[in-house]
Design an enzyme around this catalytic site. Structure first.
Site, short mmCIF file in Angstrom:
data_model
loop_
_atom_site.label_atom_id
_atom_site.label_comp_id
_atom_site.label_asym_id
_atom_site.label_seq_id
_atom_site.Cartn_x
_atom_site.Cartn_y
_atom_site.Cartn_z
N GLU A 36 0.84 -1.21 0.00
CA GLU A 36 0.00 0.00 0.00
C GLU A 36 0.87 1.25 0.00
OE1 GLU A 36 -3.15 0.11 -1.12
OE2 GLU A 36 -3.71 -1.25 0.51
N THR A 38 2.87 2.09 -2.19
CA THR A 38 4.19 1.78 -2.76
C THR A 38 4.20 2.08 -4.26
OG1 THR A 38 3.40 -0.48 -2.97
CG2 THR A 38 4.86 -0.03 -1.11
N GLY A 127 -17.72 5.19 -2.29
CA GLY A 127 -16.79 5.65 -1.25
C GLY A 127 -16.10 4.53 -0.49
N SER A 128 -16.14 3.31 -1.03
CA SER A 128 -15.59 2.19 -0.28
C SER A 128 -14.08 2.04 -0.47
CB SER A 128 -16.28 0.89 -0.70
OG SER A 128 -16.12 0.70 -2.10
N GLY A 129 -13.51 2.76 -1.42
CA GLY A 129 -12.07 2.62 -1.67
C GLY A 129 -11.75 1.36 -2.44
N SER A 132 -13.87 2.38 -7.61
CA SER A 132 -14.93 2.58 -8.59
C SER A 132 -14.46 3.57 -9.67
CB SER A 132 -16.21 3.06 -7.93
OG SER A 132 -15.97 4.21 -7.18
N ASP A 177 -4.49 0.85 -9.26
CA ASP A 177 -5.92 0.59 -9.39
C ASP A 177 -6.32 0.34 -10.84
OD1 ASP A 177 -5.68 1.27 -6.78
OD2 ASP A 177 -6.80 3.15 -6.92
N TYR A 227 -3.92 12.42 0.37
CA TYR A 227 -3.17 11.47 -0.47
C TYR A 227 -2.03 12.19 -1.19
CZ TYR A 227 -2.31 7.97 -4.11
OH TYR A 227 -1.73 7.05 -4.96
C1 GLA Z 1 -5.16 4.73 -4.15
C2 GLA Z 1 -4.39 5.06 -5.42
C3 GLA Z 1 -3.39 3.96 -5.78
C4 GLA Z 1 -2.52 3.60 -4.57
C5 GLA Z 1 -3.38 3.37 -3.33
C6 GLA Z 1 -2.54 3.18 -2.10
O1 GLA Z 1 -5.99 3.63 -4.36
O2 GLA Z 1 -5.27 5.26 -6.50
O3 GLA Z 1 -2.60 4.36 -6.87
O4 GLA Z 1 -1.54 4.57 -4.35
O5 GLA Z 1 -4.26 4.45 -3.09
O6 GLA Z 1 -1.79 2.01 -2.17
#
Ligand code: GLA
Length: 391
Positions: A36, A38, A127-129, A132, A177, A227
Site C-alpha cells: 500500500e 508503494t 466511497g468504499s475505496g 470505482s 488501481d 493522499y
Molecule cells: C489509491 C491510489 C493507488 C494507490 C493506493 C494506495 O488507491 O489510487 O494508486 O496509491 O491508493 O496504495
C-alpha cells in the site's frame, strides 16, 4: 449480486432510443492484498480484480455530442456535453471521469471523430475505496478503443486511466488501481513492480480460507489532498536520500539500507513516510513468496504488519479502520487483516479461515457498531477477470 445486462440494455434503449446496436462492457474494482502506497514509490503491489465493478453500454453517434447517464446517479439525468468541451468542472461530478479519458485519448492522438451515447451502472459501494473511479476510467478507455477501432494494449489503457486521473481529475494516484482493473485475472493476484510495470500473476489458492472485505462505511473528507500530501512527503524523503545514496525510487532500498541512510531525511514525518514505503515494499515481496510456498500464516502476519505501518508511519488509517483491524486480529481463525486502498476510511481486507467466516462477521458487526455507532458491511469476495467486452 448479479447484474442483468439485458436490463441495462432496455434502460439504454429507453433513454436513447432503439436505433442501432449498443455494445456492453465491464471493468472490475480491485482489492489490494498488500503493498500500500508503494505504487508511486517505485515499489511492488499485490492487488486483485473483484467480480464487482462498473458496466457500460455504448453506441456511437453521427454528431459530436456526448450523452452520459449513470444508473447510480439517476437524479442527475442524462448529461449532455460535446467532444469540443472536454474540460473538468466541479458541476460535472462523476462525468469528469469518462470525459477525462476522452480528453486523454485526444491528447495522445487517438482522435474521436464522432460523439456517443453511454449508460453506466456500477455495483461497487460508493466511497468504499475499492476503485470505482479506476474501473470507470478503464471501462471508458476500453469502450472507446473498441468503438473507434484503436490499437491500444490493456496496459496502455491502464496508463491512460492514471494519466487522466492525475491530470484531469487532480488526484495524483499511482498505477495500481487502473492496472488491476485492466489486467486482473480470475483467482489470481497481480504481483506488479511499479518501477517498470513487470508483472506476474500469482494464484491465490486459499483452500481453507476466504478473503473478506469489511466496509467501515466512513470516508473522511480531503482524501485526495491528504493522499497528494503523502506523495509529496515521500518525494521529499527520496530527494534527501539521494544526497547520500544512488537510488531512483524508495523501492530501490532494502530495510538495512534504509536504516543506514535514513538520517539524511531530517524531517521526522518524511522519514516515517519513507520507512513505510521501503518496508512495505519488502513486505510485499516476502508476502508473495509466502503465498507461493503456501505459508498462509506468514502471509497473514505480513498483512497485519502492513496495517500497523499504515497506522503508525504512513498515517493513512483512521480510527474506524483501526478498530476493524484490531477487532479482526482477536477473532480465532483470522490469518491477517489490514486497511486496504488509499485510506482515511474505506475498507479493510482480511484473510479468514472458512470455518470462522460467520464468527468474524458477527463479531465485527456487533463490536464495531458498539464502538462507533456505524453499521459495517461485509463482502466475502471472489477474484475476477480484468476489463472485457460482455458480448
Ligand atoms: C489509491 C491510489 C493507488 C494507490 C493506493 C494506495 O488507491 O489510487 O494508486 O496509491 O491508493 O496504495
Amino acid at each position: 449480486m448479479t447484474v442483468n445486462v439485458n436490463e441495462l440494455r432496455e434502460k439504454f434503449e429507453e433513454l436513447y432510443g432503439k436505433d442501432g446496436d449498443c455494445k456492453a462492457y465491464f471493468a472490475p474494482g480491485r482489492v489490494n492484498l498488500i503493498g500500500e502506497h508503494t505504487d508511486y514509490n517505485g515499489g511492488h503491489v499485490f492487488p486483485c480484480a473483484l467480480t464487482i465493478g462498473t458496466y457500460g453500454l455504448i453506441r456511437p453517434r453521427q454528431d459530436r455530442m456526448i450523452r452520459l447517464y449513470s444508473m447510480n446517479f439517476k437524479d442527475m439525468g442524462i448529461i449532455e456535453t460535446s467532444l469540443d468541451d472536454l474540460t473538468p468542472s466541479e458541476a460535472a461530478g462523476w462525468t469528469n471521469y469518462p470525459k477525462g479519458i476522452m480528453w486523454t485519448f485526444e491528447k495522445r492522438g487517438y482522435h474521436l471523430d464522432k460523439g456517443m451515447d453511454i449508460l453506466f451502472y456500477g455495483d461497487i459501494p460508493a466511497g468504499s475505496g475499492l476503485s470505482s473511479s479506476a474501473s470507470l476510467e478503464v471501462l471508458t478507455g476500453l469502450m472507446l478503443r473498441d468503438t473507434f477501432g484503436f490499437d491500444i494494449s490493456m496496459v496502455d489503457l491502464a496508463l491512460i486511466g492514471q494519466y487522466s486521473e492525475n491530470n484531469f481529475n487532480g488526484m495524483n494516484c499511482g498505477i495500481m488501481d487502473q492496472f488491476a482493473s485492466a489486467m486482473g485475472k480470475k483467482d489470481c493476484a497481480i504481483f506488479l513492480d511499479t518501477s517498470n510495470l513487470h508483472y506476474e500473476y500469482a494464484p491465490v489458492k486459499l483452500p481453507d480460507a476466504r478473503i473478506i472485505i469489511t466496509n467501515s462505511n466512513v470516508k473522511h473528507s480531503l482524501v485526495s489532498s491528504a493522499y497528494n500530501d503523502r506523495r509529496n512527503e515521500s518525494e521529499a524523503a527520496l530527494k534527501a536520500l539521494q544526497t547520500v545514496v544512488n537510488i531512483e525510487t524508495l523501492g530501490d532500498l532494502t530495510e538495512e539500507q534504509f536504516e543506514q541512510y535514513k538520517d539524511a531525511i531530517k524531517d521526522p514525518i518524511c522519514q516515517k513516510r519513507a520507512k513505510h514505503a521501503v518496508y512495505e515494499n519488502q513486505r510485499t515481496i516476502h508476502a508473495v513468496e509466502a503465498l507461493r510456498t503456501n505459508d498462509i500464516e506468514k502471509f497473514g502476519k505480513l498483512i497485519n504488519a502492513s496495517h500497523i505501518s499504515l497506522r503508525d508511519d504512513y498515517e493513512t488509517s483512521c480510527e474506524e479502520t483501526d478498530i476493524l483491524a484490531a477487532l479482526a486480529w482477536e477473532v480465532p481463525g483470522v490469518l491477517g487483516s489490514r486497511i486496504t486502498g488509499g485510506g482515511f476510511g474505506g475498507c479493510t481486507v482480511s484473510i479468514v479461515k472458512k470455518e470462522s467466516v460467520d464468527l468474524f462477521i458477527q463479531t465485527l458487526e456487533k463490536a464495531y457498531k458498539e464502538k462507533t455507532g456505524i453499521q459495517a458491511e461485509f463482502y466475502v469476495v471472489d477474484i475476477g477477470d480484468g476489463a472485457h467486452a460482455l458480448d
